[in-house]
Design an enzyme around this catalytic site. Structure first.
Site, PDB file in Angstrom:
ATOM      1  CG  HIS A  21       1.555   6.124   3.342  1.00  0.00           C
ATOM      2  ND1 HIS A  21       1.453   7.220   2.520  1.00  0.00           N
ATOM      3  CD2 HIS A  21       0.326   5.575   3.381  1.00  0.00           C
ATOM      4  CE1 HIS A  21       0.212   7.323   2.093  1.00  0.00           C
ATOM      5  NE2 HIS A  21      -0.495   6.337   2.610  1.00  0.00           N
TER       6      HIS A  21
ATOM      7  CD  GLU B 268       1.669   5.067  -0.217  1.00  0.00           C
ATOM      8  OE1 GLU B 268       1.329   4.116   0.502  1.00  0.00           O
ATOM      9  OE2 GLU B 268       0.842   5.831  -0.735  1.00  0.00           O
TER      10      GLU B 268
END
Ligand code: NAG
Ligand code: NAG
Length: 335
Positions: free
Chosen positions: A191, A308
């Site tokens: 992320h 991500e």
């Protein structure tokens, strides 16, 4: 007397020269050091001899900093990020495992879980931390199932997270091994929060023509051209392996190379590796979502975007006992 002075001067000169050489050598040496970071939290500091730097906190195995040799900071971290182990670090590269969202996931068979799972809030262990023979820096962190994780996700697993730094790039690779008899299909995301000068001028290329699920509109669409940001953005692209972030009027770009691989073990006879297409989430919270997050500086959304790499979609691999999936990203900032 004159002779003594000359000798002293010579000794002083030699001392200065040796000192300067030692300093130059010191600057040219890479290091990987375990130490305490913010609020006394355990971390590993990777310092490449080129000047590249990376910090990794054991809390969440979160990369909280990546600076390239010219000093540019590639990752964004909220000024309100909490570094005391009580919640996930808001910025850098938190890890999502074993579930993306709080909603039930039919492939995983869990009814609900805290947003993004538990990897980003678990304390990881250091398997190794070293400068390699070529001067590259590397740390390997591990997380295994425990009573606490099995309460949320009833499976045995082993995670190995490798962070490598050299003068040109930062590579982070998450290896998820299923240690359970039952086959599982965990979700995972690197992320990554990237820093940018102005998100409204920022583009992500490499996703042209790719289908995406818009989490805000709850509908599927296809990308035309580059991704740009003119409001809240939250999309899951169904594939993406070579991405480039650029900002209008700037020459510098950030390249992200993503790889996903299924590793099948055959015991004595070795293993096979089969690549597959990773998903990519692109996210920016914009004004109101940023305000709603206590650890997100109100204006911070203007200077960040998340790109991500992940393993999310319904066709993601089901991992049989003993086998693994590896998800990696290589981030290269080109000034
Ligand atoms: C950690 O920091 C947050 C925010 O400052 C605070 O609310 C919380 O009580 C702290 N927790 C611990 C365990 O220190
Ligand atoms: C840095 O590491 C990457 C892989 O992680 C490699 O492709 C690249 O060649 C390395 N660069 C240098 C200058 O060693």
């Amino acid at each position: 007397m004159v002779l003594v002075d000359a000798q002293l001067v010579a000794v002083a000169l030699v001392t200065i020269c040796v000192g300067a050489m030692a300093m130059r050598m010191a600057r040219r040496t890479s290091s990987v050091v375990r130490r305490l970071g913010k609020n006394g939290q355990e971390m590993v500091a990777l310092r490449h001899r080129s000047g590249a730097a990376c910090d990794v906190y054991l809390h969440g195995a979160t990369v909280s900093r990546y600076a390239v040799p010219n000093g540019h900071e590639v990752l964004w971290v909220s000024s309100g990020a909490v570094f005391n182990g009580s919640k996930a670090i808001r910025g850098g590269v938190p890890l999502v495992f074993p579930q993306f969202g709080p909603k039930a996931d039919e492939l995983l068979g869990i009814t609900s879980m805290s947003q993004h799972g538990f990897a980003r809030t678990s304390k990881w262990s250091v398997r190794s931390a070293e400068v390699r023979l070529n001067g590259d820096c590397q740390v390997v962190l591990t997380l295994e199932d425990s009573e606490a994780t099995r309460e949320k996700f009833p499976h045995k697993f082993s995670l190995l997270y490798t962070v490598s730094l050299n003068e040109t790039c930062l590579r982070t690779a998450l290896k998820m091994t299923n240690m359970d008899k039952a086959t599982v299909a965990p979700q995972a995301l690197l992320h990554t929060y990237f820093a940018t000068d102005e998100v409204a001028q920022t583009r992500v290329s490499g996703l042209d023509g790719v289908s995406y699920y818009d989490q805000l509109a709850d509908e599927t669409d296809a990308q035309h051209g580059d991704v740009s940001f003119c409001g809240e953005t939250d999309r899951v692209y169904e594939r993406g392996d070579k991405l480039v972030i650029s900002c209008e009027g700037q020459r510098a770009v950030t390249e992200i190379a993503v790889e996903a691989t299924y590793v099948e073990e055959f015991g004595e006879s070795g293993s096979s590796a089969t690549p597959f297409a990773p998903d990519v989430v692109v996210w920016n919270p914009h004004v109101s979502k940023a305000k709603a997050m206590s650890d997100f500086d109100d204006d911070g959304w203007k200077r960040m975007l998340c790109v991500e790499p992940g393993i999310l979609n319904k066709n993601r691999p089901k991992i049989a006992e003993g086998n693994s999936v590896i998800l990696s990203q290589t981030i290269t900032y080109i000034p």
